[in-house]
Design an enzyme around this catalytic site. Structure first.
Site, PDB file in Angstrom:
ATOM      1  N   HIS A 277       3.108   3.670   3.324  1.00 36.65           N
ATOM      2  CA  HIS A 277       3.281   3.894   1.926  1.00 36.65           C
ATOM      3  C   HIS A 277       4.872   4.079   1.865  1.00 36.65           C
ATOM      4  CE1 HIS A 277       2.402   4.915  -2.287  1.00 36.65           C
ATOM      5  NE2 HIS A 277       3.710   5.463  -2.091  1.00 36.65           N
TER       6      HIS A 277
ATOM      7  N   HIS B 128      -6.005  -3.736   2.177  1.00 36.74           N
ATOM      8  CA  HIS B 128      -5.796  -2.352   1.761  1.00 36.74           C
ATOM      9  C   HIS B 128      -6.386  -1.998   0.354  1.00 36.74           C
ATOM     10  CE1 HIS B 128      -2.427   0.991   0.376  1.00 36.74           C
ATOM     11  NE2 HIS B 128      -3.692   1.042  -0.416  1.00 36.74           N
TER      12      HIS B 128
ATOM     13  N   HIS C 164      -9.010   1.328  -1.638  1.00 36.50           N
ATOM     14  CA  HIS C 164      -9.790   2.571  -1.719  1.00 36.50           C
ATOM     15  C   HIS C 164     -11.040   2.377  -2.408  1.00 36.50           C
ATOM     16  CE1 HIS C 164      -5.679   4.422  -1.663  1.00 36.50           C
ATOM     17  NE2 HIS C 164      -5.348   3.342  -2.058  1.00 36.50           N
TER      18      HIS C 164
ATOM     19  N   HIS D 164       1.511  -2.608  -0.023  1.00 33.60           N
ATOM     20  CA  HIS D 164       1.789  -2.721  -1.154  1.00 33.60           C
ATOM     21  C   HIS D 164       3.435  -2.814  -1.493  1.00 33.60           C
ATOM     22  CE1 HIS D 164       1.899   1.508  -1.183  1.00 33.60           C
ATOM     23  NE2 HIS D 164       0.602   1.719  -1.127  1.00 33.60           N
TER      24      HIS D 164
ATOM     25  N   LYS E 217      -2.469   5.327   8.689  1.00 32.31           N
ATOM     26  CA  LYS E 217      -1.895   5.220   7.377  1.00 32.31           C
ATOM     27  C   LYS E 217      -0.927   6.487   7.325  1.00 32.31           C
ATOM     28  CE  LYS E 217      -0.876   4.086   3.306  1.00 32.31           C
ATOM     29  NZ  LYS E 217      -1.339   3.211   2.432  1.00 32.31           N
TER      30      LYS E 217
ATOM     31  N   ASP F 147      -4.827  -2.868  -2.948  1.00 29.87           N
ATOM     32  CA  ASP F 147      -4.598  -1.514  -3.497  1.00 29.87           C
ATOM     33  C   ASP F 147      -5.574  -1.098  -4.705  1.00 29.87           C
ATOM     34  OD1 ASP F 147      -3.782   1.114  -3.137  1.00 29.87           O
ATOM     35  OD2 ASP F 147      -1.871   0.595  -4.152  1.00 29.87           O
TER      36      ASP F 147
HETATM   37  C1  NCD Z   1      -3.635   5.087  -4.837  1.00 32.80           C
HETATM   38  C2  NCD Z   1      -4.899   6.185  -5.065  1.00 32.80           C
HETATM   39  O1  NCD Z   1      -5.312   6.435  -6.059  1.00 32.80           O
HETATM   40  O2  NCD Z   1      -5.561   6.600  -4.023  1.00 32.80           O
HETATM   41  N1  NCD Z   1      -2.999   5.006  -6.126  1.00 32.80           N
HETATM   42  C3  NCD Z   1      -1.908   4.113  -6.162  1.00 32.80           C
HETATM   43  O3  NCD Z   1      -1.477   4.216  -7.258  1.00 32.80           O
HETATM   44  N2  NCD Z   1      -1.819   2.985  -5.511  1.00 32.80           N
HETATM   45  C4  NCD Z   1      -2.860   5.676  -3.725  1.00 32.80           C
HETATM   46  C5  NCD Z   1      -1.851   4.688  -3.003  1.00 32.80           C
HETATM   47  O4  NCD Z   1      -2.366   3.846  -2.431  1.00 32.80           O
HETATM   48  O5  NCD Z   1      -0.661   4.982  -3.131  1.00 32.80           O
HETATM   49 ZN    ZN Z   2      -3.367   2.319  -1.778  1.00 35.08          ZN
END
Ligand code: NCD
Ligand code: ZN
Length: 350
Positions: A140, A17, A19, A178, A103, A251
């Site tokens: 999520h 996971h 970003h 998460h 997702k 995450d």
């Molecule tokens: C994530 C993001 O910034 O894209 N933020 C987070 O707090 N985890 C989005 C997510 O995975 O919930």
């Molecule tokens: Zn995330």
């Protein structure tokens, strides 16, 4: 007392996971992950989000263009489920090898989720097609009702949304992403096959006091929000007991400092730079180093039916605590790196 282990040789880890955003920020943050992970499930919550197979293909090409030739790293793309998602497009993208999962963001649950799902029943045809084709759904898991306390949103989601969804589609492969509560860990532990959960380093290492006690620390604000200590202990139990249904999803969610430190600062912790060293220290502190490889390198691959990575990773115990990077500088501004608030005596050596 047996002597402490000073080296650890494990199969190279993956991140289930992640970003990485896009463009300049992507270029800046990717090396923090490719340094240690061979593969990562890439989140689709860009602006605008990755909603079709064609979007995912184009994003995959942009990611690959950022990876130097001598670095081996495989991005595993996902689609962002909306109420307009076409089941045939999802199945085709999966069969063509463009995506690995879909997702589900409840609309409004987190960063860039306003295009998410408002009415879960509206996407049941997509879920049915995914169930038939064996495509994992990554969730999520938080309700967004304003009358539900933010600290209870995950537990309520399990009762109100997840449990009915699983009863409707018992064959659908699902990852609770998460997880942050003992209710979520227990739900996975009590479930039959097909359900797994990813856990972040920050939810394993810190609790909500770090974020709120003695001053508000925006760099620890993420969603789902950090919980009380008893929940952290339940997550530790889930991650360190060798149960195959739990695996690492960092995450890691980079935001520029000016967006974090704001009247309405955004959610996300950038933890990619030292994920493995921090987890090695945590597992070591718990006398569970022998369970680290399962959590970071094996369990996720098994869930996604992917082979284990070929390369190995060697970690070494060092005498002086690791000097962790505090900030990543980018040409758009700085991104603060997750500080685990504990000394880390492990280093990756190869
Ligand atoms: C994530 C993001 O910034 O894209 N933020 C987070 O707090 N985890 C989005 C997510 O995975 O919930
Ligand atoms: Zn995330």
């Amino acid at each position: 007392m047996t002597a402490k282990q000073n080296e650890l040789n494990i199969i190279q880890p993956d991140d289930w996971h992640l970003h990485i955003r896009d463009s300049e920020i992507m270029k800046a943050v990717l090396p923090a992950t490719t340094r240690w992970a061979a593969r990562a499930i890439i989140m689709p919550n860009l602006v605008p989000p990755i909603v079709t197979g064609a979007d995912a293909q184009a994003y995959a090409n942009r990611i690959r263009a950022c990876i130097p030739n001598d670095v081996e790293f495989m991005p595993l793309l996902t689609l962002y489920l909306t109420q307009e998602t076409n089941p045939a497009d999802v199945v085709q993208a999966y069969r063509d090898g463009i995506i690995k999962a879909v997702k589900l963001y409840p609309a409004g649950a987190t960063t860039n989720s306003h295009n998410g799902v408002k009415d879960i029943k509206a996407v049941y045809p997509v879920l049915e097609a995914m169930s038939d084709a064996g495509i994992p759904l990554l969730i999520h898991g938080e309700v967004t009702d304003t009358d539900i306390d933010i600290f209870d949103r995950e537990a309520v989601f399990i009762e109100r949304v997840l449990d009915p969804l699983r009863a409707e589609y018992p064959e659908l492969k699902i990852v609770m992403e998460h997880i942050t509560t003992r209710q979520a860990a227990a739900y996975v532990l009590n479930s039959s096959s097909g359900l797994a959960a990813s856990i972040t380093p920050h939810h394993l290492v810190v609790n909500r006091n770090i974020m709120l006690s003695g001053g508000i620390r925006p760099h620890y604000y993420c969603l789902p929000v950090l919980k009380r200590e008893s929940h952290r202990l339940a997550l530790i139990d889930a991650a360190t007991k060798g149960d195959k249904r739990f695996f690492l999803g960092t995450d890691s969610a980079p935001h520029l400092d000016h967006a974090k430190i704001d009247l309405c600062g955004c959610a996300g912790v950038f933890n990619a730079p030292h994920t493995i060293e921090i987890l090695a220290q945590l597992f070591d502190n718990l006398d569970a180093l022998h369970e680290l490889e399962g959590f970071v390198s094996l369990n996720g691959a098994d869930f996604y039916n992917l082979p284990y990575n070929q390369h190995k990773m060697m970690l070494k115990r060092v005498q002086t605590p690791l000097k962790m990077k505090k900030k990543l500088e980018t040409n758009q501004g700085n991104i603060t790196v997750f500080d685990p608030q504990m000394p880390v005596y492990w280093q990756i050596c190869s």
